[in-house]
Design a protein around this motif. Sequence first.
Motif, PDB file in Angstrom:
ATOM      1  N   MET A 132      -9.567  -1.030 -15.241  1.00  0.00           N
ATOM      2  CA  MET A 132      -9.727  -1.177 -13.813  1.00  0.00           C
ATOM      3  C   MET A 132      -9.588  -2.654 -13.452  1.00  0.00           C
ATOM      4  O   MET A 132     -10.041  -3.526 -14.176  1.00  0.00           O
ATOM      5  N   ALA A 133      -8.943  -2.901 -12.333  1.00  0.00           N
ATOM      6  CA  ALA A 133      -8.725  -4.271 -11.887  1.00  0.00           C
ATOM      7  C   ALA A 133      -9.149  -4.409 -10.432  1.00  0.00           C
ATOM      8  O   ALA A 133      -9.080  -3.454  -9.662  1.00  0.00           O
ATOM      9  N   GLU A 134      -9.609  -5.599 -10.083  1.00  0.00           N
ATOM     10  CA  GLU A 134      -9.978  -5.893  -8.705  1.00  0.00           C
ATOM     11  C   GLU A 134      -9.214  -7.117  -8.238  1.00  0.00           C
ATOM     12  O   GLU A 134      -8.970  -8.036  -9.017  1.00  0.00           O
ATOM     13  N   ALA A 135      -8.845  -7.108  -6.960  1.00  0.00           N
ATOM     14  CA  ALA A 135      -8.127  -8.251  -6.386  1.00  0.00           C
ATOM     15  C   ALA A 135      -8.586  -8.438  -4.954  1.00  0.00           C
ATOM     16  O   ALA A 135      -8.957  -7.481  -4.273  1.00  0.00           O
ATOM     17  N   GLU A 136      -8.572  -9.684  -4.503  1.00  0.00           N
ATOM     18  CA  GLU A 136      -8.960  -9.983  -3.129  1.00  0.00           C
ATOM     19  C   GLU A 136      -7.893 -10.859  -2.481  1.00  0.00           C
ATOM     20  O   GLU A 136      -7.354 -11.766  -3.115  1.00  0.00           O
ATOM     21  N   TYR A 137      -7.625 -10.562  -1.224  1.00  0.00           N
ATOM     22  CA  TYR A 137      -6.615 -11.291  -0.460  1.00  0.00           C
ATOM     23  C   TYR A 137      -7.191 -11.699   0.882  1.00  0.00           C
ATOM     24  O   TYR A 137      -8.041 -11.011   1.443  1.00  0.00           O
ATOM     25  N   ASN A 138      -6.707 -12.822   1.404  1.00  0.00           N
ATOM     26  CA  ASN A 138      -7.019 -13.239   2.762  1.00  0.00           C
ATOM     27  C   ASN A 138      -5.872 -12.763   3.640  1.00  0.00           C
ATOM     28  O   ASN A 138      -4.712 -13.005   3.319  1.00  0.00           O
ATOM     29  N   SER A 141      -7.963  -1.115  -8.458  1.00  0.00           N
ATOM     30  CA  SER A 141      -6.818  -0.344  -8.939  1.00  0.00           C
ATOM     31  C   SER A 141      -6.983  -0.003 -10.418  1.00  0.00           C
ATOM     32  O   SER A 141      -7.781  -0.629 -11.124  1.00  0.00           O
ATOM     33  N   ALA A 142      -6.219   0.978 -10.847  1.00  0.00           N
ATOM     34  CA  ALA A 142      -6.266   1.427 -12.238  1.00  0.00           C
ATOM     35  C   ALA A 142      -5.790   0.332 -13.188  1.00  0.00           C
ATOM     36  O   ALA A 142      -6.253   0.238 -14.320  1.00  0.00           O
ATOM     37  N   GLY A 143      -4.870  -0.498 -12.737  1.00  0.00           N
ATOM     38  CA  GLY A 143      -4.344  -1.611 -13.532  1.00  0.00           C
ATOM     39  C   GLY A 143      -3.996  -2.759 -12.608  1.00  0.00           C
ATOM     40  O   GLY A 143      -4.209  -2.670 -11.407  1.00  0.00           O
ATOM     41  N   GLU A 144      -3.503  -3.835 -13.180  1.00  0.00           N
ATOM     42  CA  GLU A 144      -3.131  -4.995 -12.372  1.00  0.00           C
ATOM     43  C   GLU A 144      -1.995  -4.631 -11.410  1.00  0.00           C
ATOM     44  O   GLU A 144      -1.033  -3.972 -11.801  1.00  0.00           O
ATOM     45  N   LEU A 145      -2.121  -5.072 -10.164  1.00  0.00           N
ATOM     46  CA  LEU A 145      -1.061  -4.899  -9.172  1.00  0.00           C
ATOM     47  C   LEU A 145      -0.327  -6.221  -9.020  1.00  0.00           C
ATOM     48  O   LEU A 145      -0.947  -7.287  -9.066  1.00  0.00           O
ATOM     49  N   ALA A 146       0.960  -6.149  -8.813  1.00  0.00           N
ATOM     50  CA  ALA A 146       1.736  -7.369  -8.574  1.00  0.00           C
ATOM     51  C   ALA A 146       1.381  -7.900  -7.188  1.00  0.00           C
ATOM     52  O   ALA A 146       1.365  -7.145  -6.211  1.00  0.00           O
ATOM     53  N   ASP A 147       1.061  -9.188  -7.102  1.00  0.00           N
ATOM     54  CA  ASP A 147       0.738  -9.795  -5.812  1.00  0.00           C
ATOM     55  C   ASP A 147       1.855  -9.561  -4.807  1.00  0.00           C
ATOM     56  O   ASP A 147       1.597  -9.305  -3.634  1.00  0.00           O
ATOM     57  N   GLU A 148       3.103  -9.624  -5.298  1.00  0.00           N
ATOM     58  CA  GLU A 148       4.250  -9.445  -4.402  1.00  0.00           C
ATOM     59  C   GLU A 148       4.220  -8.065  -3.740  1.00  0.00           C
ATOM     60  O   GLU A 148       4.564  -7.928  -2.572  1.00  0.00           O
ATOM     61  N   ALA A 149       3.808  -7.041  -4.482  1.00  0.00           N
ATOM     62  CA  ALA A 149       3.758  -5.687  -3.940  1.00  0.00           C
ATOM     63  C   ALA A 149       2.682  -5.564  -2.870  1.00  0.00           C
ATOM     64  O   ALA A 149       2.894  -4.945  -1.821  1.00  0.00           O
ATOM     65  N   VAL A 150       1.527  -6.157  -3.124  1.00  0.00           N
ATOM     66  CA  VAL A 150       0.430  -6.113  -2.149  1.00  0.00           C
ATOM     67  C   VAL A 150       0.817  -6.885  -0.897  1.00  0.00           C
ATOM     68  O   VAL A 150       0.639  -6.401   0.225  1.00  0.00           O
ATOM     69  N   ILE A 151       1.358  -8.073  -1.078  1.00  0.00           N
ATOM     70  CA  ILE A 151       1.762  -8.908   0.059  1.00  0.00           C
ATOM     71  C   ILE A 151       2.839  -8.204   0.880  1.00  0.00           C
ATOM     72  O   ILE A 151       2.806  -8.220   2.114  1.00  0.00           O
ATOM     73  N   ALA A 152       3.774  -7.525   0.224  1.00  0.00           N
ATOM     74  CA  ALA A 152       4.824  -6.783   0.930  1.00  0.00           C
ATOM     75  C   ALA A 152       4.230  -5.620   1.719  1.00  0.00           C
ATOM     76  O   ALA A 152       4.669  -5.341   2.842  1.00  0.00           O
ATOM     77  N   ALA A 153       3.232  -4.947   1.155  1.00  0.00           N
ATOM     78  CA  ALA A 153       2.593  -3.829   1.852  1.00  0.00           C
ATOM     79  C   ALA A 153       1.865  -4.321   3.102  1.00  0.00           C
ATOM     80  O   ALA A 153       1.941  -3.704   4.165  1.00  0.00           O
ATOM     81  N   VAL A 154       1.169  -5.443   2.980  1.00  0.00           N
ATOM     82  CA  VAL A 154       0.461  -6.015   4.134  1.00  0.00           C
ATOM     83  C   VAL A 154       1.473  -6.463   5.186  1.00  0.00           C
ATOM     84  O   VAL A 154       1.275  -6.257   6.381  1.00  0.00           O
ATOM     85  N   ASP A 155       2.575  -7.039   4.736  1.00  0.00           N
ATOM     86  CA  ASP A 155       3.645  -7.457   5.645  1.00  0.00           C
ATOM     87  C   ASP A 155       4.212  -6.247   6.396  1.00  0.00           C
ATOM     88  O   ASP A 155       4.496  -6.326   7.591  1.00  0.00           O
ATOM     89  N   GLU A 156       4.370  -5.137   5.696  1.00  0.00           N
ATOM     90  CA  GLU A 156       4.874  -3.901   6.307  1.00  0.00           C
ATOM     91  C   GLU A 156       3.948  -3.431   7.440  1.00  0.00           C
ATOM     92  O   GLU A 156       4.392  -2.874   8.432  1.00  0.00           O
ATOM     93  N   ALA A 157       2.650  -3.713   7.269  1.00  0.00           N
ATOM     94  CA  ALA A 157       1.664  -3.353   8.283  1.00  0.00           C
ATOM     95  C   ALA A 157       1.678  -4.343   9.458  1.00  0.00           C
ATOM     96  O   ALA A 157       1.064  -4.092  10.492  1.00  0.00           O
ATOM     97  N   GLY A 158       2.359  -5.471   9.272  1.00  0.00           N
ATOM     98  CA  GLY A 158       2.485  -6.453  10.354  1.00  0.00           C
ATOM     99  C   GLY A 158       1.597  -7.672  10.222  1.00  0.00           C
ATOM    100  O   GLY A 158       1.395  -8.411  11.193  1.00  0.00           O
ATOM    101  N   TYR A 159       1.072  -7.909   9.033  1.00  0.00           N
ATOM    102  CA  TYR A 159       0.149  -9.029   8.835  1.00  0.00           C
ATOM    103  C   TYR A 159       0.573  -9.867   7.622  1.00  0.00           C
ATOM    104  O   TYR A 159       1.502  -9.499   6.907  1.00  0.00           O
ATOM    105  N   THR A 160      -0.126 -10.973   7.402  1.00  0.00           N
ATOM    106  CA  THR A 160       0.215 -11.881   6.322  1.00  0.00           C
ATOM    107  C   THR A 160      -0.960 -11.967   5.356  1.00  0.00           C
ATOM    108  O   THR A 160      -2.100 -12.148   5.776  1.00  0.00           O
ATOM    109  N   ALA A 161      -0.663 -11.845   4.054  1.00  0.00           N
ATOM    110  CA  ALA A 161      -1.719 -11.907   3.037  1.00  0.00           C
ATOM    111  C   ALA A 161      -1.432 -12.994   2.018  1.00  0.00           C
ATOM    112  O   ALA A 161      -0.274 -13.269   1.715  1.00  0.00           O
TER     113      ALA A 161
END
Length: 70
Positions: free
Chosen positions: A1-7, A46-66
Amino acid sequence: MAEAEYNVTGMSCGHCEASVRGEVSKLAGVEDVRVSAASGTLKIVSAGELADEAVIAAVDEAGYTAVRAR
């Protein structure tokens, strides 16, 4: 299990939180997503490490910046 935090910048309400939560939840392996417009944070478990690029792209898709916090 992995944890990550973004602003996350640009969020101001519950709808903003729901948009970010919805996009990030689509990423493979995500088990829990906590979003706070008040503090501008996104916390992911998450079950494993997530790529920062994937998370940032998902937040961008929602209209915000991470940016990875830690």
